[in-house]
Design a protein around this motif. Structure first.
Motif, PDB file in Angstrom:
ATOM      1  N   VAL A 108       0.746  -1.188  -0.022  1.00 38.51           N
ATOM      2  CA  VAL A 108       0.030   0.138  -0.058  1.00 38.51           C
ATOM      3  C   VAL A 108       0.810   1.355  -0.003  1.00 38.51           C
ATOM      4  O   VAL A 108       0.831   2.232  -0.830  1.00 38.51           O
ATOM      5  N   LEU A 109       1.820   1.270   1.117  1.00 36.55           N
ATOM      6  CA  LEU A 109       2.782   2.424   1.025  1.00 36.55           C
ATOM      7  C   LEU A 109       3.456   2.521  -0.494  1.00 36.55           C
ATOM      8  O   LEU A 109       3.753   3.699  -0.858  1.00 36.55           O
ATOM      9  N   SER A 110       3.860   1.583  -1.080  1.00 41.91           N
ATOM     10  CA  SER A 110       4.451   1.720  -2.419  1.00 41.91           C
ATOM     11  C   SER A 110       3.735   2.316  -3.523  1.00 41.91           C
ATOM     12  O   SER A 110       4.381   2.693  -4.791  1.00 41.91           O
ATOM     13  N   ALA A 111       2.626   2.345  -3.272  1.00 45.18           N
ATOM     14  CA  ALA A 111       1.665   2.787  -4.253  1.00 45.18           C
ATOM     15  C   ALA A 111       1.446   4.338  -4.224  1.00 45.18           C
ATOM     16  O   ALA A 111       1.124   4.899  -5.153  1.00 45.18           O
ATOM     17  N   ILE A 112       1.955   4.908  -2.959  1.00 44.50           N
ATOM     18  CA  ILE A 112       2.018   6.408  -2.891  1.00 44.50           C
ATOM     19  C   ILE A 112       3.354   6.917  -3.555  1.00 44.50           C
ATOM     20  O   ILE A 112       4.639   6.367  -3.496  1.00 44.50           O
ATOM     21  N   PRO A 113       3.421   7.711  -4.597  1.00 43.20           N
ATOM     22  CA  PRO A 113       4.408   8.064  -5.733  1.00 43.20           C
ATOM     23  C   PRO A 113       5.710   8.416  -4.748  1.00 43.20           C
ATOM     24  O   PRO A 113       6.793   8.016  -5.316  1.00 43.20           O
ATOM     25  N   ILE A 114       5.624   9.074  -3.567  1.00 41.18           N
ATOM     26  CA  ILE A 114       7.113   9.608  -2.947  1.00 41.18           C
ATOM     27  C   ILE A 114       7.566   8.211  -2.259  1.00 41.18           C
ATOM     28  O   ILE A 114       8.749   8.074  -2.085  1.00 41.18           O
ATOM     29  N   PHE A 115       6.891   7.411  -2.140  1.00 41.66           N
ATOM     30  CA  PHE A 115       7.400   5.974  -1.694  1.00 41.66           C
ATOM     31  C   PHE A 115       7.388   4.778  -2.560  1.00 41.66           C
ATOM     32  O   PHE A 115       7.677   3.614  -2.109  1.00 41.66           O
ATOM     33  N   MET A 158      20.940   2.135  11.564  1.00 41.91           N
ATOM     34  CA  MET A 158      21.348   1.599  10.353  1.00 41.91           C
ATOM     35  C   MET A 158      20.610   2.495   9.109  1.00 41.91           C
ATOM     36  O   MET A 158      21.430   2.282   7.963  1.00 41.91           O
ATOM     37  N   LEU A 159      19.498   3.039   9.357  1.00 43.71           N
ATOM     38  CA  LEU A 159      19.071   3.923   8.275  1.00 43.71           C
ATOM     39  C   LEU A 159      20.186   5.097   8.151  1.00 43.71           C
ATOM     40  O   LEU A 159      20.566   5.446   6.913  1.00 43.71           O
ATOM     41  N   ALA A 160      20.836   5.591   9.025  1.00 46.59           N
ATOM     42  CA  ALA A 160      21.831   6.773   8.959  1.00 46.59           C
ATOM     43  C   ALA A 160      23.041   6.074   8.113  1.00 46.59           C
ATOM     44  O   ALA A 160      23.465   6.948   7.321  1.00 46.59           O
ATOM     45  N   LEU A 161      23.305   5.124   8.388  1.00 44.26           N
ATOM     46  CA  LEU A 161      24.385   4.122   7.845  1.00 44.26           C
ATOM     47  C   LEU A 161      24.073   4.006   6.568  1.00 44.26           C
ATOM     48  O   LEU A 161      25.093   4.178   5.510  1.00 44.26           O
ATOM     49  N   ASP A 162      22.974   3.526   5.861  1.00 45.85           N
ATOM     50  CA  ASP A 162      22.844   3.266   4.453  1.00 45.85           C
ATOM     51  C   ASP A 162      22.569   4.826   3.868  1.00 45.85           C
ATOM     52  O   ASP A 162      23.196   4.902   2.612  1.00 45.85           O
ATOM     53  N   VAL A 163      22.398   5.765   4.387  1.00 41.64           N
ATOM     54  CA  VAL A 163      22.364   7.272   3.829  1.00 41.64           C
ATOM     55  C   VAL A 163      23.811   7.502   3.516  1.00 41.64           C
ATOM     56  O   VAL A 163      24.225   7.909   2.534  1.00 41.64           O
ATOM     57  N   ILE A 164      24.628   7.453   4.511  1.00 38.85           N
ATOM     58  CA  ILE A 164      26.004   7.747   4.444  1.00 38.85           C
ATOM     59  C   ILE A 164      26.792   6.893   3.306  1.00 38.85           C
ATOM     60  O   ILE A 164      27.591   7.614   2.606  1.00 38.85           O
ATOM     61  N   PHE A 165      26.517   5.594   3.211  1.00 34.93           N
ATOM     62  CA  PHE A 165      27.025   4.888   2.350  1.00 34.93           C
ATOM     63  C   PHE A 165      26.472   4.825   0.935  1.00 34.93           C
ATOM     64  O   PHE A 165      26.785   4.122   0.090  1.00 34.93           O
ATOM     65  N   GLY A 166      25.396   5.620   0.884  1.00 36.44           N
ATOM     66  CA  GLY A 166      24.873   6.064  -0.590  1.00 36.44           C
ATOM     67  C   GLY A 166      23.709   4.959  -0.830  1.00 36.44           C
ATOM     68  O   GLY A 166      23.230   5.223  -2.093  1.00 36.44           O
ATOM     69  N   SER A 167      23.295   4.229  -0.074  1.00 38.61           N
ATOM     70  CA  SER A 167      22.040   3.286  -0.204  1.00 38.61           C
ATOM     71  C   SER A 167      20.584   4.226  -0.275  1.00 38.61           C
ATOM     72  O   SER A 167      20.557   5.086   0.388  1.00 38.61           O
ATOM     73  N   PRO A 168      19.816   3.765  -0.972  1.00 38.81           N
ATOM     74  CA  PRO A 168      18.455   4.408  -1.054  1.00 38.81           C
ATOM     75  C   PRO A 168      17.847   4.619   0.462  1.00 38.81           C
ATOM     76  O   PRO A 168      17.877   3.700   1.174  1.00 38.81           O
ATOM     77  N   LEU A 169      17.083   5.693   0.751  1.00 41.79           N
ATOM     78  CA  LEU A 169      16.388   5.860   1.961  1.00 41.79           C
ATOM     79  C   LEU A 169      15.000   5.389   1.890  1.00 41.79           C
ATOM     80  O   LEU A 169      14.739   4.834   3.160  1.00 41.79           O
ATOM     81  N   VAL A 170      14.495   5.363   0.836  1.00 40.38           N
ATOM     82  CA  VAL A 170      13.239   4.925   0.912  1.00 40.38           C
ATOM     83  C   VAL A 170      12.879   3.425   1.386  1.00 40.38           C
ATOM     84  O   VAL A 170      11.968   3.370   2.362  1.00 40.38           O
ATOM     85  N   PRO A 171      13.568   2.292   1.002  1.00 35.74           N
ATOM     86  CA  PRO A 171      13.330   1.081   1.693  1.00 35.74           C
ATOM     87  C   PRO A 171      13.392   1.039   3.045  1.00 35.74           C
ATOM     88  O   PRO A 171      12.545   0.251   3.534  1.00 35.74           O
ATOM     89  N   ASP A 172      14.290   1.564   3.597  1.00 33.41           N
ATOM     90  CA  ASP A 172      14.490   1.547   5.179  1.00 33.41           C
ATOM     91  C   ASP A 172      13.392   2.331   5.693  1.00 33.41           C
ATOM     92  O   ASP A 172      12.730   1.629   6.825  1.00 33.41           O
ATOM     93  N   LEU A 173      12.992   3.528   5.093  1.00 33.85           N
ATOM     94  CA  LEU A 173      11.904   4.136   5.907  1.00 33.85           C
ATOM     95  C   LEU A 173      10.625   3.431   5.749  1.00 33.85           C
ATOM     96  O   LEU A 173       9.859   3.282   6.832  1.00 33.85           O
ATOM     97  N   LEU A 174      10.204   2.890   4.579  1.00 32.95           N
ATOM     98  CA  LEU A 174       9.236   2.021   4.481  1.00 32.95           C
ATOM     99  C   LEU A 174       9.175   1.051   5.405  1.00 32.95           C
ATOM    100  O   LEU A 174       7.944   0.688   6.144  1.00 32.95           O
ATOM    101  N   GLY A 175      10.336   0.198   5.563  1.00 28.26           N
ATOM    102  CA  GLY A 175      10.211  -0.923   6.585  1.00 28.26           C
ATOM    103  C   GLY A 175       9.834  -0.297   8.121  1.00 28.26           C
ATOM    104  O   GLY A 175       9.154  -0.797   9.042  1.00 28.26           O
ATOM    105  N   ILE A 176      10.396   0.834   8.441  1.00 31.25           N
ATOM    106  CA  ILE A 176      10.107   1.535   9.864  1.00 31.25           C
ATOM    107  C   ILE A 176       8.826   1.785  10.007  1.00 31.25           C
ATOM    108  O   ILE A 176       8.038   1.564  10.957  1.00 31.25           O
ATOM    109  N   LEU A 177       8.071   2.406   8.880  1.00 34.18           N
ATOM    110  CA  LEU A 177       6.603   2.800   9.088  1.00 34.18           C
ATOM    111  C   LEU A 177       6.109   1.507   9.042  1.00 34.18           C
ATOM    112  O   LEU A 177       4.963   1.738   9.873  1.00 34.18           O
TER     113      LEU A 177
END
Length: 241
Positions: A108-115, A158-177
């Motif tokens: 459902v979340l991934s159906a939202i354009p920004i996610f 872990m989300l902050a580390l992914d951002v630092i190492f250049g991984s996409p933010l959206v997958p981690d954020l979706l999992g947290i939500l």
């Protein structure tokens, strides 16, 4: 020390099955047996061309063989297994329902354009991590031998580390939500006096019972002080037993 085969056989059923599917999906991709585009989530292809398998297969792809892939697989082996052997012990149907609810929420979340994201395997793993962090909030976690912090803060670290190492933010954020929504509906809201509206459906219990997945459930006594236990400290029981 147990052999790899003995360790694998000792794993609880749902975490073992999900981790195995993720490993097989990545191995098949590395061998060139399929194009990731064939399993990626694409709602236009799902609804206009009836490629419904995409609603399921996208959850099994964690990327190609890399350090990040290894970390995600270890998350399943550690945090998923600790959840299934701990708070969800002898409650395989409830653990399976948590995974199903998480997957549905992510769809459902991934159906939202920004996610919008085409593969949600990392998000589902991050949901497991988030729920684990709420169930074992005071556990001490050491990150790469550099920083020690309470498990409650691990998803954000872990989300902050992914951002630092250049991984996409959206997958981690979706999992947290998704993880927070599940934890809120099953723990925080009932503890605040609300009704538990996310009980495990009967059809999920029937699947587990029919296929004899996991150990049979046992009856547990509910502590008298269940209303006073703090959500931050985690819990040793569930409200939908």
């Amino acid at each position: 020390m147990s052999s790899p085969a003995e360790f694998y056989n000792s794993l609880p059923p749902i975490s073992k099955a999900y981790g195995t599917m993720c490993l097989l999906a990545t191995t098949a991709f590395q061998l060139g047996l399929y194009d990731p585009g064939l399993i990626a989530l694409d709602y236009e292809l799902v609804f206009k061309h009836f490629q419904v398998w995409r609603l399921f297969t996208n959850f099994f792809f964690l990327g190609n063989f890399s350090i990040n892939f290894g970390i995600r697989l270890l998350m399943i082996a550690r945090y998923g297994v600790q959840l299934e052997n701990g708070p969800f012990q002898r409650r395989t149907a409830d653990f399976l329902w948590m995974m199903i609810f998480g997957a549905l929420t992510l769809l459902v979340l991934s159906a939202i354009p920004i996610f919008s994201f085409s593969v949600l395997g990392i998000s589902l793993v991050f949901m497991l991590l988030y729920v684990w962090s709420r169930e074992f909030p005071n556990a001490q976690i050491n990150i790469y031998g550099l920083v020690t912090l309470k498990a409650f803060y691990l998803p954000w670290a872990m989300l902050a580390l992914d951002v630092i190492f250049g991984s996409p933010l959206v997958p981690d954020l979706l999992g947290i939500l998704a993880g927070h929504l599940y934890y809120f509906l099953t723990v925080l809201h009932p503890l605040a006096g609300g009704k538990n509206i996310l009980r495990t459906p009967f059809w999920v219990q029937r699947i587990v019972s029919r296929w004899r997945i996991g150990a049979p459930p046992i009856q547990r006594a509910v502590p008298d002080d269940r209303r006073t236990s703090g959500a931050f400290r985690g819990r040793s029981y569930r409200l939908n037993d």
